[in-house]
Enzyme design. Structure first.
Site, PDB file in Angstrom:
ATOM      1  N   GLN A   9     -64.047 -24.772  20.693  1.00 42.38           N
ATOM      2  CA  GLN A   9     -63.083 -25.849  20.894  1.00 42.38           C
ATOM      3  C   GLN A   9     -61.679 -25.370  20.575  1.00 42.38           C
ATOM      4  OE1 GLN A   9     -64.524 -28.588  22.093  1.00 42.38           O
ATOM      5  NE2 GLN A   9     -62.437 -29.067  22.693  1.00 42.38           N
TER       6      GLN A   9
ATOM      7  N   HIS B 171     -59.236 -23.415  23.003  1.00 47.27           N
ATOM      8  CA  HIS B 171     -58.600 -24.065  24.152  1.00 47.27           C
ATOM      9  C   HIS B 171     -57.096 -24.183  23.995  1.00 47.27           C
ATOM     10  CE1 HIS B 171     -61.479 -25.456  27.099  1.00 47.27           C
ATOM     11  NE2 HIS B 171     -62.324 -25.800  26.158  1.00 47.27           N
TER      12      HIS B 171
ATOM     13  N   GLU C 133     -64.273 -36.738  21.407  1.00 45.87           N
ATOM     14  CA  GLU C 133     -64.526 -36.400  22.811  1.00 45.87           C
ATOM     15  C   GLU C 133     -65.921 -35.765  22.930  1.00 45.87           C
ATOM     16  OE1 GLU C 133     -62.012 -33.243  24.094  1.00 45.87           O
ATOM     17  OE2 GLU C 133     -62.418 -33.547  26.227  1.00 45.87           O
ATOM     18  N   HIS C 134     -66.172 -34.736  22.114  1.00 47.58           N
ATOM     19  CA  HIS C 134     -67.478 -34.064  22.094  1.00 47.58           C
ATOM     20  C   HIS C 134     -68.104 -34.243  20.720  1.00 47.58           C
ATOM     21  CE1 HIS C 134     -64.840 -31.587  24.799  1.00 47.58           C
ATOM     22  NE2 HIS C 134     -65.859 -31.743  25.621  1.00 47.58           N
TER      23      HIS C 134
ATOM     24  N   ASP D   2     -69.885 -28.272  29.175  1.00 47.73           N
ATOM     25  CA  ASP D   2     -68.586 -27.915  29.758  1.00 47.73           C
ATOM     26  C   ASP D   2     -68.763 -27.366  31.167  1.00 47.73           C
ATOM     27  OD1 ASP D   2     -67.304 -28.582  27.416  1.00 47.73           O
ATOM     28  OD2 ASP D   2     -67.161 -26.514  26.678  1.00 47.73           O
TER      29      ASP D   2
ATOM     30  N   HIS E 146     -54.933 -76.247  45.007  1.00 48.40           N
ATOM     31  CA  HIS E 146     -56.275 -75.744  44.684  1.00 48.40           C
ATOM     32  C   HIS E 146     -57.293 -76.885  44.820  1.00 48.40           C
ATOM     33  CE1 HIS E 146     -54.257 -72.208  43.077  1.00 48.40           C
ATOM     34  NE2 HIS E 146     -55.407 -71.657  42.721  1.00 48.40           N
TER      35      HIS E 146
END
Lengths: 433, 433
Positions: free
Chosen positions: A260, A263, A328-329, A362, A421
């Site tokens: 991770q 990145h 996220e993960h 991934d 209406h």
């Protein structure tokens, strides 16, 4: 050094600090630039696109060079290895198989009095996928964005990706695009790419939905054009949270945390563990693996600023902290991950067990790798086929059915002060009209 | 006067002009105000909320008055008629029944080599519903927002709605809320309400998703907090497009057009018809119905500026023009609406046949009345249970399964320059580690 803290420390504040990290503090300043780019492209089309491509990407293009040619597309196949091509094909098959499951289907329900209600799903007419350039130019981005659009049945899918040196596009990106049937690729990046896709230019078509990751300029542009077009999400920096017990292998856990951190200097890598020995061993393994890491400087920054090991009292406590963070993960590197799962409320993707590193998801397990970041998993989900589909509600009433609800509609419309209406129903049920 | 043009005229440009109408030109100026309100509420909580409630709603409140009390909730039932209460209950039942259909369910798929893949759906923890005040304070808004949240299983649902004179809230809104199980209602409106729900204050909880319509300040605030929380959509002014043949009743068609126009001076009401006589008769009927319309001035403005009748050559041509416009509401007032339906690609809700006025769907047919406006039906759908649900991808690989994909992941990770991604798999398949 990856810090170790105990649950007695102010863990929640630490996790909040990590969750709140963003790509940039000077967002407002950059937003002014992005607004200018959007306005210029909206007004001047290709001319502005070419101007900003020169200014930001240092590539001088002519309008007719914006679209990647057939011969470049062909040539890309010569530039990727056979192994990579086969890996792209395997990933593509598995991603497509997953995305073909449980696709929403149109339906109608026939009720009493000939009432028909339902939902009719249709794909968007055109989708625009953004693929970053430079270091983050990934063939996997192409697969994860184009395949859901293809499964949704989008008739026209286009890709925008910035030109590198000598106007070139990463051949692996061009191959991945062709493998999933996308041939229409434009050499344009940044906010000018998002503007071109949102408003259309002489060369680049206006699309209905824009998806894909990007830097802060791309993300700001997506936020600003949202409403003119649909977007997938506002992607922030990436993150993993690992819950591990004493059975986890510290070298594996360390590698997953580094996968991770590598990145982005502001990626986040968090370990929650019940085992003090594991915590210590992961810390040591990280140091060791960092020594000759090809992306050592950035990876070390991420580990130092947004890395954390928390010693927790129980797996239940870990799950609760994880829910606060909404990662996220989420990796559940525990003996019985299915026993922990019911306690997890918010996570983009959950990787179960000791032999499911995040990299599997991934690249090729099948589920989408475009996931909600920075706590957005509290309310958002992975990119999917639904991103490119929308539905129309279907309503048909018979005269009999209308007669039965006329009084209720009159009461509601009158309470809301909307006389026409009420009239639209009353006039239809009067016999003498 | 409702203009009639033929298809020979520049219909597409006219429709584009109508589609592009917005609530305000001075959006940038208002955005500065909204940013200030958001920042103030984020920093000062209740204090800022009370300040802006005084400034914008002219109501001086104490913090402890923000939440509507139990006795006010009880008293509201004395202030609505029995007919209205029964209508709210009927609408509530029918809306709930529709929203309970086809709710996404969690699933897992067991593949070869003990691979498990799936999606796990969970509701958001907290939802915040915005209900406008003043003329547009509608009990139907409460039902259409709260019921999907309830069906999704959201444990905590709160409503924010601005105080009127004497700090009062529309009793019909309070009754509708209680009928669908929402008791937590805050007396706060505008951008300060959206800020309070997005960031939380001492009194008002931070939520995960904010839904509901509002004026331009509310809409701008929703756009700015999107990313901190989820939102339903950016609602613009309302619109109807009617496709009618010679079998349609001109008085009914006229009333349906007025039912849209009476919402807002910039509502849009468009008729596409194959029948010149119908066009003329609708035009006359509109004039007649406007004479003693209680909202005549605003309704007339909408009809004059954003009303249009287009004479088309065929129903196919009408469908194609409708797709260009992508209307929020589409009425198919034709003999065989199901024959026209396959040609419709983009519309928020579709009302089929001569006896299905839009008002049926606005109030009680069941489908949601919160629909994409201003062309957003090209990529967006009605508010629904999905607005309050999200899913986590589920991935479990066995050692055997991991061994088989190791080579492919290595090829992809290496091509993307992410060595720890590759290592996270390689280290797990080495026997000697």
């Amino acid at each position: 050094m990856l810090r170790i803290i105990t649950q007695q420390a102010d863990v929640k504040a630490e996790l909040q600090r990590i969750c709140d990290r963003t790509h940039d503090e000077q967002v407002l300043h950059k937003e002014a630039t992005v607004r200018e780019v959007l306005q210029a492209v909206k007004r001047q089309g290709d001319k502005a696109v070419l101007h900003y491509t020169d200014e930001f990407d240092n590539q001088i293009l002519k309008a007719e060079e914006l679209r990647v040619t057939g011969s470049e597309l062909d040539a890309a196949y010569q530039q990727v290895s056979k192994d990579l091509l086969e890996a792209i094909r395997l990933a593509s098959r598995q991603i497509e198989a997953f995305h073909r499951q449980r696709v929403p289907k149109s339906w109608v329900h026939f009720g009493d009095d000939d009432i028909v209600l339902g939902k009719r799903y249709t794909p968007v007419d055109r989708a625009g996928l953004y693929v970053p350039g430079g270091r983050a130019s990934y063939p996997s981005t192409v697969l994860m964005n184009a395949i859901p659009a293809k499964v949704a049945g989008v008739p026209r899918i286009v890709i925008a990706t910035p030109p590198g040196a000598q106007k070139a596009i990463n051949p692996a990106v061009l191959v991945a695009a062709q493998e999933v049937g996308v041939q229409e690729i434009y050499r344009v990046g940044g906010a000018q790419a998002i503007a071109a896709l949102a408003y259309g230019t002489e060369t680049i078509p206006k699309v209905d939905v824009i998806t894909g990751p990007g830097n802060i300029y791309v993300t700001l542009a997506k936020k600003l054009v949202y409403g003119t077009v649909g977007i997938d999400s506002l992607a922030g920096p990436s993150e993993v949270l690992i819950i591990a017990d004493e059975g986890a292998n510290p070298v594996h856990v360390a590698t997953d945390l580094l996968a991770q951190a590598e990145h982005d200097p502001i990626a986040a890598a968090i370990l929650l563990t019940t085992d003090p020995a594991l915590a210590k061993n992961v810390q040591v393994a990280i140091e060791r693996q960092l020594v000759d890491h090809p992306r050592r400087i950035d990876t070390e920054k991420a580990i130092a600023h947004y890395g954390l090991i928390v010693l927790v009292e129980s797996l239940e406590a870990a799950a609760e902290l994880s829910n606060e963070f909404a990662p996220e993960h989420l990796e559940l590197e525990v003996k019985d991950p299915w026993a922990v799962l019911p306690n997890i409320r918010h996570a983009g993707a959950i990787f179960l067990g000791y032999s499911t590193p995040e990299a599997v998801g991934d690249y090729l397990a099948g589920p989408n790798h475009t996931l909600p970041t920075s706590g957005a998993a509290r309310y958002a989900s992975a990119l999917g086929v639904e991103t490119f589909l929308k539905h129309s509600s279907i309503i048909q009433y018979s005269q009999t059915a209308l007669n039965k609800v006329a009084g209720a509609i009159d009461a509601l419309a009158t309470a809301e002060g909307l006389p026409s209406h009420a009239d639209s129903v009353k006039r239809r049920i009067q016999q003498d009209e």
